[in-house]
Design an enzyme around this catalytic site. Structure first.
Site, PDB file in Angstrom:
ATOM      1  CG  ASP A 128      -2.063   0.969   1.116  1.00  0.00           C
ATOM      2  OD1 ASP A 128      -3.223   0.516   1.025  1.00  0.00           O
ATOM      3  OD2 ASP A 128      -1.799   2.187   1.107  1.00  0.00           O
ATOM      4  CB  ILE A 129       0.802   4.223  -2.204  1.00  0.00           C
ATOM      5  CG1 ILE A 129       1.882   5.097  -2.805  1.00  0.00           C
ATOM      6  CG2 ILE A 129      -0.468   5.012  -1.915  1.00  0.00           C
ATOM      7  CD1 ILE A 129       1.540   5.623  -4.180  1.00  0.00           C
ATOM      8  CG  ASN A 149     -12.057  -0.961   3.780  1.00  0.00           C
ATOM      9  OD1 ASN A 149     -12.409  -1.357   4.887  1.00  0.00           O
ATOM     10  ND2 ASN A 149     -10.880  -0.390   3.573  1.00  0.00           N
ATOM     11  CB  VAL A 184      -9.365   1.747  -4.993  1.00  0.00           C
ATOM     12  CG1 VAL A 184      -9.082   1.299  -6.429  1.00  0.00           C
ATOM     13  CG2 VAL A 184      -8.361   2.809  -4.564  1.00  0.00           C
ATOM     14  CG  HIS A 236      -8.664  -3.373  -2.563  1.00  0.00           C
ATOM     15  ND1 HIS A 236      -9.629  -2.645  -3.217  1.00  0.00           N
ATOM     16  CD2 HIS A 236      -8.436  -2.719  -1.400  1.00  0.00           C
ATOM     17  CE1 HIS A 236      -9.965  -1.602  -2.484  1.00  0.00           C
ATOM     18  NE2 HIS A 236      -9.260  -1.623  -1.358  1.00  0.00           N
ATOM     19  CG  HIS A 263      -6.784  -3.072   3.027  1.00  0.00           C
ATOM     20  ND1 HIS A 263      -6.105  -1.883   2.907  1.00  0.00           N
ATOM     21  CD2 HIS A 263      -7.974  -2.890   2.404  1.00  0.00           C
ATOM     22  CE1 HIS A 263      -6.861  -1.008   2.240  1.00  0.00           C
ATOM     23  NE2 HIS A 263      -8.002  -1.593   1.931  1.00  0.00           N
TER      24      HIS A 263
HETATM   25  P1  AMP Z   1      -9.794   1.099   0.198  1.00  0.00           P
HETATM   26  O1  AMP Z   1     -10.108   2.250   1.090  1.00  0.00           O
HETATM   27  O2  AMP Z   1     -10.134  -0.231   0.823  1.00  0.00           O
HETATM   28  O3  AMP Z   1     -10.387   1.257  -1.177  1.00  0.00           O
HETATM   29  O4  AMP Z   1      -8.220   1.065   0.062  1.00  0.00           O
HETATM   30  C1  AMP Z   1      -7.525   1.641  -0.992  1.00  0.00           C
HETATM   31  C2  AMP Z   1      -6.061   1.619  -0.626  1.00  0.00           C
HETATM   32  O5  AMP Z   1      -5.309   1.782  -1.797  1.00  0.00           O
HETATM   33  C3  AMP Z   1      -5.638   2.727   0.353  1.00  0.00           C
HETATM   34  O6  AMP Z   1      -5.075   2.126   1.520  1.00  0.00           O
HETATM   35  C4  AMP Z   1      -4.587   3.505  -0.446  1.00  0.00           C
HETATM   36  O7  AMP Z   1      -3.513   3.944   0.360  1.00  0.00           O
HETATM   37  C5  AMP Z   1      -4.141   2.496  -1.476  1.00  0.00           C
HETATM   38  N1  AMP Z   1      -3.624   3.034  -2.732  1.00  0.00           N
HETATM   39  C6  AMP Z   1      -4.177   4.004  -3.505  1.00  0.00           C
HETATM   40  N2  AMP Z   1      -3.438   4.205  -4.618  1.00  0.00           N
HETATM   41  C7  AMP Z   1      -2.394   3.322  -4.544  1.00  0.00           C
HETATM   42  C8  AMP Z   1      -1.279   3.026  -5.387  1.00  0.00           C
HETATM   43  N3  AMP Z   1      -1.081   3.674  -6.557  1.00  0.00           N
HETATM   44  N4  AMP Z   1      -0.410   2.067  -4.994  1.00  0.00           N
HETATM   45  C9  AMP Z   1      -0.583   1.416  -3.833  1.00  0.00           C
HETATM   46  N5  AMP Z   1      -1.632   1.630  -2.990  1.00  0.00           N
HETATM   47  C10 AMP Z   1      -2.511   2.575  -3.340  1.00  0.00           C
END
Ligand code: AMP
Length: 117
Positions: A33-34, A91, A100, A104, A106
């Site tokens: 995760d970024i 989520n 997003v 996915h 976590h």
């Molecule tokens: P969610 O809230 O479950 O949709 O989680 C989305 C996750 O994606 C968040 O923890 C972000 O920090 C992560 N994220 C967003 N863009 C990127 C990216 N380009 N590379 C890695 N993680 C990302």
């Protein structure tokens, strides 16, 4: 909700945006995760174009479901968090805080996590 291919994880799957890869197979791609919320914070995204867990369980076939769940576990093994433990989170939607709209999981670990979800 219809799948929207403009999302950032769809772009990562298409190779348009880089990621810090941990594991990949036919069903899933795992990367860090970024914006990590724990010492270890990985994401495992499904290669099928599915929006969230509900979409996954209702529309993926048994092969995809098994493959994705096994890919999550493979990532857990690679991360080395099996023995000390980890948290697995999906989520979904507004109340779930999903940012997003591409399925996915976590994986959080590497330290004692807060019990405040
Ligand atoms: P969610 O809230 O479950 O949709 O989680 C989305 C996750 O994606 C968040 O923890 C972000 O920090 C992560 N994220 C967003 N863009 C990127 C990216 N380009 N590379 C890695 N993680 C990302």
């Amino acid at each position: 909700m219809d799948y929207n291919a403009d999302n950032v994880f769809a772009k990562i799957l298409r190779g348009e945006i880089p990621c810090n890869k941990i594991y990949e197979d036919d069903h899933a791609l795992a990367f860090y995760d970024i914006n990590p919320k724990a010492k270890i914070h990985a994401l495992v995204i499904c290669k099928a174009l599915l929006t969230d867990y509900s979409d996954f369980i209702n529309h993926a076939d048994e092969h995809e479901i098994t493959g994705f769940m096994r890919a999550i576990y493979k990532t857990i093994e690679i991360l080395g968090v099996e023995e000390d433990g980890y948290r697995l989170v999906f989520n979904k939607g507004n109340n779930g805080g999903q940012e997003v709209p591409h399925l996915h999981a976590h994986i959080l670990g590497g330290e004692k996590l807060s019990t405040n979800l």
